[in-house]
Scaffold this motif. Structure first.
Motif, PDB file in Angstrom:
ATOM      1  N   PRO A  45       2.434   3.475  -4.577  1.00  0.00           N
ATOM      2  CA  PRO A  45       2.275   4.875  -4.998  1.00  0.00           C
ATOM      3  C   PRO A  45       3.584   5.647  -4.974  1.00  0.00           C
ATOM      4  O   PRO A  45       3.849   6.450  -5.859  1.00  0.00           O
ATOM      5  CB  PRO A  45       1.299   5.457  -3.973  1.00  0.00           C
ATOM      6  CG  PRO A  45       0.692   4.334  -3.293  1.00  0.00           C
ATOM      7  CD  PRO A  45       1.589   3.173  -3.413  1.00  0.00           C
ATOM      8  N   ILE A  46       4.422   5.378  -3.977  1.00  0.00           N
ATOM      9  CA  ILE A  46       5.661   6.150  -3.869  1.00  0.00           C
ATOM     10  C   ILE A  46       6.614   5.802  -4.999  1.00  0.00           C
ATOM     11  O   ILE A  46       7.322   6.656  -5.521  1.00  0.00           O
ATOM     12  CB  ILE A  46       6.327   5.891  -2.499  1.00  0.00           C
ATOM     13  CG1 ILE A  46       5.519   6.602  -1.422  1.00  0.00           C
ATOM     14  CG2 ILE A  46       7.739   6.410  -2.471  1.00  0.00           C
ATOM     15  CD1 ILE A  46       6.179   6.643  -0.092  1.00  0.00           C
ATOM     16  N   ILE A  95       5.793   4.659  -8.034  1.00  0.00           N
ATOM     17  CA  ILE A  95       5.283   4.851  -9.400  1.00  0.00           C
ATOM     18  C   ILE A  95       6.030   5.939 -10.169  1.00  0.00           C
ATOM     19  O   ILE A  95       6.477   5.704 -11.297  1.00  0.00           O
ATOM     20  CB  ILE A  95       3.762   5.146  -9.414  1.00  0.00           C
ATOM     21  CG1 ILE A  95       2.977   3.904  -9.022  1.00  0.00           C
ATOM     22  CG2 ILE A  95       3.304   5.559 -10.812  1.00  0.00           C
ATOM     23  CD1 ILE A  95       1.505   4.183  -8.807  1.00  0.00           C
ATOM     24  N   ILE A 126       0.830  -1.207   0.000  1.00  0.00           N
ATOM     25  CA  ILE A 126       0.000   0.000   0.000  1.00  0.00           C
ATOM     26  C   ILE A 126       0.862   1.252   0.000  1.00  0.00           C
ATOM     27  O   ILE A 126       0.615   2.208  -0.721  1.00  0.00           O
ATOM     28  CB  ILE A 126      -0.930   0.011   1.234  1.00  0.00           C
ATOM     29  CG1 ILE A 126      -1.933  -1.124   1.129  1.00  0.00           C
ATOM     30  CG2 ILE A 126      -1.662   1.324   1.330  1.00  0.00           C
ATOM     31  CD1 ILE A 126      -2.734  -1.308   2.389  1.00  0.00           C
ATOM     32  N   MET A 127       1.921   1.240   0.837  1.00  0.00           N
ATOM     33  CA  MET A 127       2.757   2.438   0.916  1.00  0.00           C
ATOM     34  C   MET A 127       3.726   2.521  -0.246  1.00  0.00           C
ATOM     35  O   MET A 127       4.036   3.592  -0.743  1.00  0.00           O
ATOM     36  CB  MET A 127       3.569   2.429   2.212  1.00  0.00           C
ATOM     37  CG  MET A 127       2.738   2.483   3.445  1.00  0.00           C
ATOM     38  SD  MET A 127       3.756   2.854   4.863  1.00  0.00           S
ATOM     39  CE  MET A 127       4.953   1.553   4.825  1.00  0.00           C
TER      40      MET A 127
END
Lengths: 222, 205
Positions: B151-152, B154, B147-148
């Motif tokens: 996104p970071i 990408i 989850i963390m």
């Protein structure tokens, strides 16, 4: 009453935006037409989100420096309001895009980075909720907040400038292209719409923070 | 200090790399270059999650206490960063060779691509080391990592895929390629600095 001048100012500004912004003369552009008025709503959302996230990170740093639980509350509430404004920005942007680019989502680089920003901050709240211990939650949350911020913002400030985008401004300034607006409109956007929405963001956060302070009263004094 | 004793995890990841790429080969045979590129980086991402995440999540409480007694937080995180970087470098180069063998070779500019792969492996390992350190403090660690982390990572992954097209002979605008490489390197440095500053706060428990 003296302290609340900025709330009155905020109300007046937003009243002007919702009425005057709808009625004033705007430049008539191809494709954009009247939707250009959305710059009073869509663009300030992002400014507001960034201001709130920056504030949140400042309080996270403060928390790590002297471990006061109150700073963690500030950081969390600013991030939460920022997330709401980010969502609103995405929604207003999608509506706008439906009428100008023909579809709500077109994998534009800025849409993608906005979605990433929201996911990152959503993960912040998931992380917080998964740690039961208060101090540990605050500490780990603060560390992640700083880390995520430092990873996110260079990329959303730099990458859109390197690639082409459907947004105005193209490869130059990614925020707003001054060529699309005439002077009064730019003035209204920069001086009234953006500060107005930012003030609203801080207003909402301060109410939430006060609520939190009352709820956690006995925790904060130990 | 370095945990070379845990050789079984190393071989485990090695086997993971080999078998995933073999499955890919069975599924895709010889894809065209854009697909090849995309698949390659996705595989890197998953290898990284698997290899690096283990480094923190598998530590038992007793082992952490032992580390705690023999080393300071800064030494510890630096050691972890270096170790994970080396592992990721080995894994990426290995998977590059396997990709070449099984999925065909669309690369025109091979050495440039190798350089990009090394850079990418470094960025991935640094970011995920830090994230593993954070999520090791929470419950449901593995899910949180994803989850963390995704996104970071990408933006960096997008940049990597973009510049790795140089390996397929795409010509870039003057200066754009070196700009992106510089940006990635800068991000790596930033992550290392942040890890060194922030890790001591995660350490004391």
């Amino acid at each position: 009453m003296k302290k609340s001048w900025w709330k009155i100012l905020c109300t007046l500004m937003l009243l002007f935006i919702t009425t005057g912004g709808m009625l004033m003369q705007v430049p008539r552009k191809k494709i954009l037409n009247e939707t250009i008025r959305n710059s009073f709503f869509h663009v300030p959302m992002w400014f507001c989100m960034m201001a709130l996230f920056i504030c949140s990170v400042i309080y996270s740093i403060k928390y790590l420096r002297n471990q006061k639980l109150i700073y963690d509350i500030y950081a969390k509430e600013y991030a939460r309001t920022g997330l709401v404004f980010g969502l609103l920005g995405l929604v207003t942007g999608s509506i706008w895009a439906t009428y100008t680019w023909g579809q709500p989502w077109s994998n534009d680089i800025k849409q993608v980075s906005a979605a990433i920003a929201l996911l990152i901050y959503a993960a912040y709240f998931v992380l917080r909720n998964s740690i039961p211990d208060l101090d540990k939650r605050a500490r780990v949350g603060a560390v992640y907040n700083i880390f995520a911020f430092a990873m996110l913002f260079p990329t959303i400030w730099i990458i859109p400038r390197l690639t082409e985008s459907l947004h105005p401004g193209g490869t130059g300034n990614p925020v707003a292209d001054p060529r699309n607006m005439d002077a009064p409109m730019a003035l209204v956007m920069w001086l009234i719409a953006i500060p107005g929405w930012i003030l609203l963001g801080f207003w909402i956060s301060s109410i939430n923070i006060r609520l939190r302070k009352i709820e956690d009263k006995n925790l904060l004094h130990v | 200090m370095l945990e070379l004793r845990q050789q079984y995890t190393f071989y485990g990841v090695l086997l993971y790399v080999a078998s995933t790429i073999f499955v890919l080969y069975l599924a895709m045979q010889q894809p065209e270059s854009t697909v090849w590129n995309g698949l390659f980086w996705m595989i890197q991402l998953f290898i990284c999650v698997n290899a690096v995440a283990k480094s923190f999540l598998q530590e038992s409480r007793g082992r952490m206490l032992y580390f705690y007694s023999i080393a300071g937080p800064v030494q510890f995180i630096v050691a972890k960063l270096i170790y994970n970087m080396l592992i990721m470098l080995v894994m990426s180069l290995l998977s590059l060779i396997l990709f070449q063998l099984l999925l065909g070779n669309p690369l025109i500019n091979f050495w440039k691509f190798v350089g990009i792969v090394c850079l990418g492996a470094m960025s991935l390992s640094f970011v995920f080391t830090m994230l593993a350190a954070i999520s090791a403090r929470a419950q449901q660690q593995a899910a949180l990592m994803a989850i963390m982390g995704f996104p970071i990572i990408i933006p960096q992954l997008m940049l990597l895929m973009r510049i790795s097209k140089a390996g397929f002979g795409e010509i870039f605008k003057e200066g754009a390629f070196s700009d992106m490489v510089l940006l990635l390197t800068g991000l790596d440095v930033l992550v290392v600095i942040l890890a060194i500053i922030l890790f001591p706060f995660l350490w004391k428990d």
